[in-house]
Design an enzyme around this catalytic site. Structure first.
Site, PDB file in Angstrom:
ATOM      1  N   THR A  68     -93.616  36.857  17.432  1.00 18.96           N
ATOM      2  CA  THR A  68     -93.518  35.436  17.122  1.00 18.96           C
ATOM      3  C   THR A  68     -94.605  35.059  16.123  1.00 18.96           C
ATOM      4  OG1 THR A  68     -93.307  33.238  18.107  1.00 18.96           O
ATOM      5  CG2 THR A  68     -94.925  34.735  19.118  1.00 18.96           C
ATOM      6  N   LYS A  72     -94.307  37.570  12.013  1.00 17.74           N
ATOM      7  CA  LYS A  72     -92.966  38.093  11.720  1.00 17.74           C
ATOM      8  C   LYS A  72     -92.889  38.798  10.367  1.00 17.74           C
ATOM      9  CE  LYS A  72     -90.434  34.887  14.686  1.00 17.74           C
ATOM     10  NZ  LYS A  72     -89.332  33.901  14.767  1.00 17.74           N
ATOM     11  N   GLU A  84     -79.778  45.125   8.457  1.00 15.42           N
ATOM     12  CA  GLU A  84     -79.405  44.282   7.318  1.00 15.42           C
ATOM     13  C   GLU A  84     -79.888  42.847   7.534  1.00 15.42           C
ATOM     14  OE1 GLU A  84     -75.431  43.281   4.679  1.00 15.42           O
ATOM     15  OE2 GLU A  84     -75.232  43.306   6.867  1.00 15.42           O
ATOM     16  N   ALA A 134     -85.716  25.428   4.616  1.00 18.50           N
ATOM     17  CA  ALA A 134     -85.534  26.691   3.895  1.00 18.50           C
ATOM     18  C   ALA A 134     -86.661  27.662   4.203  1.00 18.50           C
ATOM     19  CB  ALA A 134     -85.450  26.428   2.393  1.00 18.50           C
ATOM     20  N   ASN A 157     -83.470  21.057   1.458  1.00 15.82           N
ATOM     21  CA  ASN A 157     -84.885  21.223   1.772  1.00 15.82           C
ATOM     22  C   ASN A 157     -85.684  20.225   0.953  1.00 15.82           C
ATOM     23  OD1 ASN A 157     -86.996  22.889   3.137  1.00 15.82           O
ATOM     24  ND2 ASN A 157     -87.635  23.270   1.031  1.00 15.82           N
ATOM     25  N   ALA A 161     -86.033  23.882  -4.744  1.00 14.03           N
ATOM     26  CA  ALA A 161     -86.099  25.243  -5.288  1.00 14.03           C
ATOM     27  C   ALA A 161     -86.057  26.290  -4.181  1.00 14.03           C
ATOM     28  CB  ALA A 161     -87.365  25.410  -6.124  1.00 14.03           C
ATOM     29  N   MET A 220     -83.679  23.076  16.332  1.00 10.82           N
ATOM     30  CA  MET A 220     -84.241  24.337  16.822  1.00 10.82           C
ATOM     31  C   MET A 220     -85.457  24.125  17.726  1.00 10.82           C
ATOM     32  SD  MET A 220     -83.924  27.030  13.682  1.00 10.82           S
ATOM     33  CE  MET A 220     -82.344  27.394  12.910  1.00 10.82           C
TER      34      MET A 220
END
EC number: 1.1.1.25
Length: 279
Positions: A68, A72, A84, A134, A157, A161, A220
């Site tokens: 976590t 990561k 993948e 993003a 976002n 960009a 989330m």
């Protein structure tokens, strides 16, 4: 590296901080349910010594680990092999120590998200989905979302960009596009907030027109009460709001399945955690 026979296999979660982690409880419940013999602990890795900390764990009968914040990306760099999903996510939350000692990395965060969406909504085919953010959480979710059968994924976002960069990475995997966050005017079937805005009681700057009576809003983040994003969505008449606790349990179940080759039931663990959260 050689394995010692008949020892309880060790698993862990690495983070800093780590004391708040629910992973030991989740995986212990999974192990009991599936009849697996294993131990699972929380390890506080020094900010500047994650690699050394994990390698010490692996050298002492560590078979696998969750990772976590803030490790990561470091876990990604540590791996000899990558799935993948991990390769595209640019981050790893699940490490496996293989029989030959090599380290394989996976990313199950997005799998947990999609599994929780399906648990709540059923079939996702044909849905128009808006993904807010993003960062790492968003990037880890794009491929599983595109593979879930949705019709189109739109990413917005604060810094456009970054959203455009995600579209470039995943454009060959499905219908994915980006818009300036201030130009989003239509309603969506599902809106996912991958930012941590709710932790500070804030809401992303998106138009109320994105929400219709049929819209499902997914944050989330999670907490004892509804998140700031979900409260905002409810106030605008969203048909359903969901927090990220099910995603947490779902990503853990996907990790457990990678390690143990058996898929545990999410519902009993989720019910227990929810009860403790609101109790």
């Amino acid at each position: 590296m050689a394995r010692v026979e008949n020892m309880t296999e060790r698993y862990a979660v690495f983070g800093n901080p780590i004391g708040h982690s629910k992973s030991p409880k989740i995986h212990t419940m999974f192990a009991k349910e599936t009849g697996q013999s294993l131990s699972y602990e929380a390890i506080l890795a020094p900010i500047d010594a994650f690699e050394a900390s994990f390698k010490e764990f692996a050298a002492n009968e560590g078979y696998g680990a969750n990772v976590t914040v803030p490790f990561k990306e470091q876990a990604f760099s540590l791996c000899d092999e990558l799935s993948e999903q991990a390769q595209l996510a640019g981050a790893v939350n699940t490490l496996s120590v293989l029989a030959d000692g090599k380290i394989r990395g996976d990313n199950t965060d997005g799998l947990g998200l999609v599994a929780d969406l399906k648990r709540n909504l059923g079939d996702l085919c044909g849905l128009q989905v808006l993904l807010i953010g993003a960062g790492g959480a968003a990037r880890g979710s794009v491929l599983p979302l595109l593979h879930s059968g949705i019709a189109k994924l739109t990413i917005v976002n604060r810094t456009q960009a970054k959203a455009e960069a995600l579209v470039e990475i995943f454009t060959s995997y499905g219908d994915v596009t980006s818009l300036p966050i201030t130009h989003v005017g239509q309603s969506y079937d599902v809106i996912i907030n991958s930012t941590s805005s709710s932790l500070s009681g804030e809401v992303p700057n998106i138009s109320p027109d994105t929400i219709a009576p049929h819209t499902v809003c997914y944050d989330m983040m999670y907490g004892k009460q509804s998140t700031a994003f979900n409260l905002w969505a409810k106030s605008l008449g969203a048909g359903q709001t969901i927090d990220g606790l099910g995603m947490l349990v779902g990503q853990a179940a996907a990790s457990f399945s990678i390690w143990r080759k058996v898929t545990p039931s999410v519902e009993p663990v989720l019910a227990q955690l929810r009860s403790e959260l609101i109790g």
